[in-house]
Design a protein around this motif. Structure first.
Motif, PDB file in Angstrom:
ATOM      1  N   LEU A 249       0.925  -1.118  -0.028  1.00 16.25           N
ATOM      2  CA  LEU A 249       0.138  -0.072   0.082  1.00 16.25           C
ATOM      3  C   LEU A 249       0.790   1.397  -0.174  1.00 16.25           C
ATOM      4  N   PRO A 250       1.839   1.379  -1.017  1.00 15.66           N
ATOM      5  CA  PRO A 250       2.621   2.605  -0.972  1.00 15.66           C
ATOM      6  C   PRO A 250       1.676   3.810  -1.378  1.00 15.66           C
ATOM      7  N   PRO A 251       2.442   5.084  -0.774  1.00 20.66           N
ATOM      8  CA  PRO A 251       1.522   6.378  -1.179  1.00 20.66           C
ATOM      9  C   PRO A 251       1.905   6.753  -2.672  1.00 20.66           C
ATOM     10  N   LEU A 252       0.495   7.174  -3.020  1.00 22.09           N
ATOM     11  CA  LEU A 252       0.697   7.606  -4.598  1.00 22.09           C
ATOM     12  C   LEU A 252       0.162   8.932  -4.774  1.00 22.09           C
ATOM     13  N   SER A 253       0.258   9.796  -3.504  1.00 20.71           N
ATOM     14  CA  SER A 253      -0.126  11.111  -3.798  1.00 20.71           C
ATOM     15  C   SER A 253       0.639  11.982  -4.580  1.00 20.71           C
ATOM     16  N   LYS A 254       0.022  13.061  -4.828  1.00 16.01           N
ATOM     17  CA  LYS A 254       0.478  13.936  -5.912  1.00 16.01           C
ATOM     18  C   LYS A 254       1.964  14.181  -5.932  1.00 16.01           C
ATOM     19  N   GLU A 255       2.579  14.482  -4.849  1.00 21.13           N
ATOM     20  CA  GLU A 255       3.627  14.778  -4.828  1.00 21.13           C
ATOM     21  C   GLU A 255       4.644  13.745  -5.348  1.00 21.13           C
ATOM     22  N   TYR A 256       4.211  12.608  -5.426  1.00 16.84           N
ATOM     23  CA  TYR A 256       5.210  11.333  -6.018  1.00 16.84           C
ATOM     24  C   TYR A 256       4.680  10.727  -7.505  1.00 16.84           C
ATOM     25  N   THR A 257       3.584  11.511  -7.920  1.00 14.32           N
ATOM     26  CA  THR A 257       3.042  10.810  -9.228  1.00 14.32           C
ATOM     27  C   THR A 257       4.179  10.906 -10.371  1.00 14.32           C
ATOM     28  N   GLU A 258       5.093  12.075 -10.521  1.00 14.68           N
ATOM     29  CA  GLU A 258       5.760  11.882 -11.318  1.00 14.68           C
ATOM     30  C   GLU A 258       6.920  10.801 -11.125  1.00 14.68           C
ATOM     31  N   ASP A 259       7.355  10.199 -10.139  1.00 14.70           N
ATOM     32  CA  ASP A 259       8.264   9.600  -9.842  1.00 14.70           C
ATOM     33  C   ASP A 259       7.594   7.946 -10.105  1.00 14.70           C
ATOM     34  N   VAL A 260       6.476   7.873  -9.613  1.00 14.44           N
ATOM     35  CA  VAL A 260       6.079   6.258  -9.440  1.00 14.44           C
ATOM     36  C   VAL A 260       4.684   6.058 -10.218  1.00 14.44           C
ATOM     37  N   GLY A 261       4.076   7.304 -10.444  1.00 15.56           N
ATOM     38  CA  GLY A 261       2.822   7.097 -11.609  1.00 15.56           C
ATOM     39  C   GLY A 261       1.735   6.887 -10.764  1.00 15.56           C
ATOM     40  N   THR A 262       0.589   6.555 -11.410  1.00 17.41           N
ATOM     41  CA  THR A 262      -0.881   6.683 -10.563  1.00 17.41           C
ATOM     42  C   THR A 262      -1.525   5.482 -10.910  1.00 17.41           C
ATOM     43  N   ARG A 263      -1.135   4.463 -11.753  1.00 13.07           N
ATOM     44  CA  ARG A 263      -2.281   3.518 -11.978  1.00 13.07           C
ATOM     45  C   ARG A 263      -1.617   2.118 -11.332  1.00 13.07           C
ATOM     46  N   THR A 264      -2.606   1.236 -10.853  1.00  9.94           N
ATOM     47  CA  THR A 264      -2.375   0.063 -10.096  1.00  9.94           C
ATOM     48  C   THR A 264      -3.383  -0.932 -10.563  1.00  9.94           C
TER      49      THR A 264
ATOM     50  N   VAL B 181     -10.676   2.651   3.897  1.00  8.92           N
ATOM     51  CA  VAL B 181     -11.388   2.572   2.880  1.00  8.92           C
ATOM     52  C   VAL B 181     -11.124   3.899   1.973  1.00  8.92           C
ATOM     53  N   ASP B 182     -11.073   5.063   2.648  1.00 11.73           N
ATOM     54  CA  ASP B 182     -10.652   6.184   1.809  1.00 11.73           C
ATOM     55  C   ASP B 182      -9.110   6.161   1.202  1.00 11.73           C
ATOM     56  N   SER B 183      -8.280   5.653   1.917  1.00 14.16           N
ATOM     57  CA  SER B 183      -6.737   5.335   1.482  1.00 14.16           C
ATOM     58  C   SER B 183      -6.803   4.523   0.581  1.00 14.16           C
ATOM     59  N   MET B 184      -7.845   3.542   0.350  1.00 13.95           N
ATOM     60  CA  MET B 184      -7.515   2.414  -0.564  1.00 13.95           C
ATOM     61  C   MET B 184      -8.078   3.133  -2.252  1.00 13.95           C
ATOM     62  N   LYS B 185      -8.841   4.034  -2.354  1.00 11.01           N
ATOM     63  CA  LYS B 185      -9.351   4.578  -3.215  1.00 11.01           C
ATOM     64  C   LYS B 185      -8.057   4.883  -4.139  1.00 11.01           C
ATOM     65  N   ALA B 186      -6.820   5.212  -3.872  1.00  8.89           N
ATOM     66  CA  ALA B 186      -5.776   5.541  -4.623  1.00  8.89           C
ATOM     67  C   ALA B 186      -5.524   4.411  -5.592  1.00  8.89           C
ATOM     68  N   TYR B 187      -5.886   3.086  -5.185  1.00  6.26           N
ATOM     69  CA  TYR B 187      -5.697   1.903  -5.890  1.00  6.26           C
ATOM     70  C   TYR B 187      -6.699   1.514  -6.854  1.00  6.26           C
ATOM     71  N   GLY B 188      -7.526   2.558  -7.016  1.00  4.54           N
ATOM     72  CA  GLY B 188      -8.459   2.352  -8.243  1.00  4.54           C
ATOM     73  C   GLY B 188      -9.197   1.065  -7.923  1.00  4.54           C
ATOM     74  N   SER B 189      -9.466   0.097  -9.187  1.00  8.27           N
ATOM     75  CA  SER B 189     -10.052  -1.051  -8.958  1.00  8.27           C
ATOM     76  C   SER B 189      -9.252  -2.170  -8.955  1.00  8.27           C
ATOM     77  N   SER B 190      -8.145  -1.994  -8.468  1.00  2.15           N
ATOM     78  CA  SER B 190      -7.084  -3.143  -8.667  1.00  2.15           C
ATOM     79  C   SER B 190      -7.417  -4.410  -7.567  1.00  2.15           C
ATOM     80  N   TYR B 191      -6.514  -5.378  -7.894  1.00  2.00           N
ATOM     81  CA  TYR B 191      -6.543  -6.303  -6.752  1.00  2.00           C
ATOM     82  C   TYR B 191      -5.773  -6.179  -5.489  1.00  2.00           C
ATOM     83  N   ILE B 192      -6.212  -6.231  -4.381  1.00  2.00           N
ATOM     84  CA  ILE B 192      -5.449  -6.049  -3.335  1.00  2.00           C
ATOM     85  C   ILE B 192      -5.058  -7.683  -2.783  1.00  2.00           C
ATOM     86  N   TYR B 193      -3.741  -7.809  -2.610  1.00  2.00           N
ATOM     87  CA  TYR B 193      -3.087  -9.117  -2.446  1.00  2.00           C
ATOM     88  C   TYR B 193      -2.838  -9.128  -0.862  1.00  2.00           C
TER      89      TYR B 193
END
Ligand code: CDP
Length: 310
Positions: free
Chosen positions: A129-144, A169-181
């Motif tokens: 569950l890594p952070p994908l907030s705006k400050e990291y987007t350029e470096d790590v992307g947004t899709r999962t 639940v709110d923080s999980m929204k960053a991962y869209g509709s992915s699988y959580i393993y």
């Protein structure tokens, strides 16, 4: 009595600086090696059958099946009414996956500008569950497409989900509709936490699909790398995902795998791209794992991105 050879491994790892030099010498040179890719897919399917076994499914874990925990001795869970209905029917992934990106959490990603590269992959896997907030987007992307969640994160970050389910639940929204393993059957306390995470998501009609990691798969992958000389008590999450990707994807590129204290410019570097909390040294063997991945990179079986992206 602890003998010195239990404390100090008999093999020697190269110094961080030697690894930096080696990576710089190699530079951007990389040639895909289809024979190597086919070989690893074959080896992994023989040992570990990732397509069928990576998750606990109704098909591979029917009622009454005994799931032996891979993270501890003599603990098992017998599949029952309560757990069986939470399992997906069968492997839900459309195989083979084409271009996969496996994103580790290494500090090397900070200022890498690899976000766009990562986001262009067909299937993107992330760890813990890594952070994908705006400050990291350029470096790590947004899709999962698949993200692992260790039960210990649920414990620490979300207070066992006893009262902070909304934050989870709110923080999980960053991962869209992915699988959580989630490794729900690896360590005993992880089972209840994983079930709680499952219910928190299903109660709120989340878009995520929970997949429980199959302990049998985790154990066989552990043995596979042990036979390749990785001397860890437990593999790192990243290496489990790379193994999964090598088994399921036509092409694998990794980002954020760099468990060293200096970057390619020989400056100090943080352990994660978002913090500098160090792992328990005796538990994982990340530098050793890195050397395995580096070997696969040099032989064209996967591609490791360590430096900046173009
Ligand atoms: O929980 P764990 O220690 O396995 O992982 P993490 O710190 O959340 O990072 C995810 C993965 O990225 C690890 O499992 C490693 O495979 C990789 N990693 C790395 O190669 N170098 C780092 N400096 C940090 C993480």
């Amino acid at each position: 009595v602890l003998c010195w050879f239990y404390v100090y491994p008999a093999y020697r790892l190269p110094r961080d600086k030697d690894i930096v030099d080696e990576v710089l010498r190699q530079g951007d040179a990389w040639t895909k090696n289809q024979t190597g890719i086919d070989l690893y897919r074959k080896l992994l399917s023989e040992c570990c059958d990732p397509g069928r076994m990576f998750a606990v499914t109704k098909e591979n874990s029917p009622m009454g099946k005994v799931l032996w925990y891979d993270g501890e001795f003599y603990h098992s869970h017998t599949v029952n009414n309560e757990t069986y209905r939470l399992f997906v029917q069968d492997n839900p992934l459309q195989l083979p996956l084409k271009k996969c990106a496996v994103v580790g959490n290494g500090g090397i990603l900070r200022h890498s500008k690899c976000g766009r590269d990562i986001d262009q992959a067909d299937f993107i896997m992330r760890c813990n569950l890594p952070p994908l907030s705006k400050e990291y987007t350029e470096d790590v992307g947004t899709r999962t497409h698949l993200v692992t969640a260790n039960p210990s994160i649920i414990e620490k970050r979300f207070q066992n989900l006893l009262w902070s389910r909304k934050a989870f639940v709110d923080s999980m929204k960053a991962y869209g509709s992915s699988y959580i393993y989630m490794p729900a059957f690896s360590m005993k306390p992880g089972t209840d936490l994983s079930l709680r995470a499952y219910y928190s998501l299903s109660d709120t009609s989340s878009n995520l699909t929970m997949l429980f990691a199959n302990p049998e798969f985790l154990r066989t992958v552990g043995k596979f790398w042990k036979s390749h000389g990785v001397h860890a008590k437990r593999l790192s999450t990243g290496l489990f995902l790379v193994s999964l990707a090598l088994g399921l994807c036509e092409e694998v590129t990794t980002y954020g795998f760099w468990p060293f204290s200096m970057g390619l410019n020989e400056q100090p570097i943080s352990h994660h791209y978002y913090d500098n909390i160090l792992p328990d040294k005796w538990f994982h063997a990340m530098p050793e794992e890195f050397l395995q991945l580096w070997h696969l990179h040099k032989t064209g079986t996967l591609r490791m991105h360590v430096g900046h992206c173009p």
